[in-house]
Structure formats: C-alpha cells, structure tokens
Design a protein around this motif. Structure first.
Motif, PDB file in Angstrom:
ATOM      1  N   PRO A   1      -8.171   6.196   7.140  1.00 52.00           N
ATOM      2  CA  PRO A   1      -8.358   4.941   7.874  1.00 52.00           C
ATOM      3  C   PRO A   1      -9.815   4.673   8.243  1.00 52.00           C
ATOM      4  CG  PRO A   1      -6.407   6.072   8.673  1.00 52.00           C
ATOM      5  CD  PRO A   1      -7.080   7.017   7.724  1.00 52.00           C
TER       6      PRO A   1
ATOM      7  N   ARG B   1     -11.465   3.160   5.251  1.00 53.63           N
ATOM      8  CA  ARG B   1     -11.008   1.789   5.011  1.00 53.63           C
ATOM      9  C   ARG B   1     -11.626   0.835   6.037  1.00 53.63           C
ATOM     10  NH1 ARG B   1      -6.096   4.523   3.792  1.00 53.63           N
ATOM     11  NH2 ARG B   1      -5.174   4.058   5.828  1.00 53.63           N
ATOM     12  N   ASP B   2     -11.699   1.268   7.284  1.00 49.95           N
ATOM     13  CA  ASP B   2     -12.308   0.431   8.318  1.00 49.95           C
ATOM     14  C   ASP B   2     -13.783   0.167   8.008  1.00 49.95           C
ATOM     15  OD1 ASP B   2      -9.926   0.322   9.694  1.00 49.95           O
ATOM     16  OD2 ASP B   2     -10.480   1.835  11.180  1.00 49.95           O
TER      17      ASP B   2
ATOM     18  N   GLN C   1      -4.668   5.613  -2.290  1.00 49.40           N
ATOM     19  CA  GLN C   1      -3.767   4.890  -1.393  1.00 49.40           C
ATOM     20  C   GLN C   1      -3.306   3.643  -2.122  1.00 49.40           C
ATOM     21  OE1 GLN C   1      -2.765   5.591   2.033  1.00 49.40           O
ATOM     22  NE2 GLN C   1      -1.296   4.044   1.373  1.00 49.40           N
TER      23      GLN C   1
ATOM     24  N   LEU D   1      -4.337  -5.327   6.408  1.00 52.83           N
ATOM     25  CA  LEU D   1      -5.607  -4.635   6.598  1.00 52.83           C
ATOM     26  C   LEU D   1      -6.765  -5.611   6.765  1.00 52.83           C
ATOM     27  CD1 LEU D   1      -5.206  -1.748   4.002  1.00 52.83           C
ATOM     28  CD2 LEU D   1      -5.494  -1.462   6.471  1.00 52.83           C
TER      29      LEU D   1
END
Length: 204
Positions: free
Chosen positions: A122, A125-126, A161, A171
C-alpha cells in the motif's frame, strides 16, 4: 541502488527485447486508448514504466512531439534509444523509480502498461498515486493497464497485485472518473496467454 532497480537492471541486461513476457511488436490497445483519449501530436504524453516498449516508436511515427518515457531501468531506456537512433532526441527519457519521482510538469495523458501492478505494498501504491496527482491536471486522461483478476500472480519472478476497473476506481478516488475499461488477452513471445485489463480515467 534499490532492490527494485537492481532487479530490472538485471532483466534488461540479460534478456533480449523480445525475450520478456510483456513484449509487444505492436502496442495496438494502447494506441487505440490514446486515440479514444483524444491525444494529438501536441499532447504531453508520459509512458510510465515504458522501458523498451515500442509505444514510443509508434507515437513518434504519428508525429507526437511531447513524449516522455519513465522507467526505473536505464538499460531498458537505452534499448529504446538505440532502436530509435537519432529520433530518440525528440523524447524526454526519465530514469526514476515512480514511487520516488518528482514531476516537474503536468501531462495531458498518463499511460501505464504493467508498471502499477508490481506495486504490491500500500505504501508504494500511495506514493505512485501521489505522483499521478502531481503530474496531471483537470482534464488529463489516465490509462492504466494491469494484470486482470484472472491474470498471472507473478511476472519476471516478482509478485503482482491484480486489478479490475472497480479496484482502480477506488484507489484513484473521486478526482478521477472512470471513462472506459477494456480486457486484453496478451500473447507472450512463447504464445502463452496473459489476461490484462485497461482502465481509462479522466481527471475531474
């Protein structure tokens, strides 16, 4: 050098361009999605994780004049530069990890085929989404292609992912409107089939 950078340096210095699973002689779906996004030769287009992809070749042939290609591997970009020869001077080549890059401009079209799905944490991705927001403006189009939910669980020895348009919509958040989604059955150079999804968003 980060582990991620070391991995991709090794890939692109030990394998020929057409010996990797993601190789496409003709990036037809990306070109179609760029047409659907109303990209013109004057549009500022960035290809995230573009590596040695032939998308840049096709766009140069179509007269695009404001192209950028970002990849973590200098070796991958060197492959594309050598293939293009003198035409490579018309491209902004960016060697960077997308999770640590600092954009210096905004783009009309953000294109990513098979980079985002390698970000399994995460926090990564952030970081990617922070760069996406910094590098786009209202009206910008965002094209993200990843392994589909029934696609491979690994690529190049790394976990991925998998996504669909719904998970990407969540997202990216409300600032990005889902415009279209497409499925692709990609045939690798050894004729295995990998299922991809492509989602196109418009920044509000």
């Amino acid at each position: 050098m980060s582990d991620r950078a070391s991995h991709w340096k090794n890939v692109y210095t030990t394998k020929a361009e057409n010996q990797v699973s993601w190789f496409q002689e003709n990036p037809a779906i990306s070109l179609r999605l760029l047409r659907d996004a109303k990209a013109t030769p004057d549009s500022r287009v960035i290809d995230i994780g573009g590596g040695a992809s032939r998308l840049v070749d096709a766009l140069l042939e179509q007269g695009f004049r404001a192209l950028s290609v970002l990849d973590i591997s200098a070796a991958a970009l060197d492959t594309a530069k050598k293939r293009l020869g003198t035409a490579s001077a018309d491209v902004d080549w960016i060697v960077a990890d997308i999770t640590a890059w600092t954009p210096t401009r905004t783009y009309d079209v953000w294109h990513d085929r098979a980079a985002f799905h390698f970000l399994t944490l995460p926090v990564d991705r952030d970081a990617y989404l922070d760069r996406l927001r910094a590098a786009t403006a209202p009206g910008s189009q965002v094209i993200i292609g990843t392994f589909a939910l029934d696609g491979p669980e690994k690529c190049s020895g790394l976990p991925v992912q998998r996504h669909d348009s719904k998970s990407l919509t969540v997202l990216l958040g409300p600032a990005f409107e889902l415009v279209a989604s497409d499925d692709e059955a990609h045939h690798t150079p050894w004729d295995a089939v990998q299922h991809f999804q492509f989602s196109r968003f418009r920044r509000a």
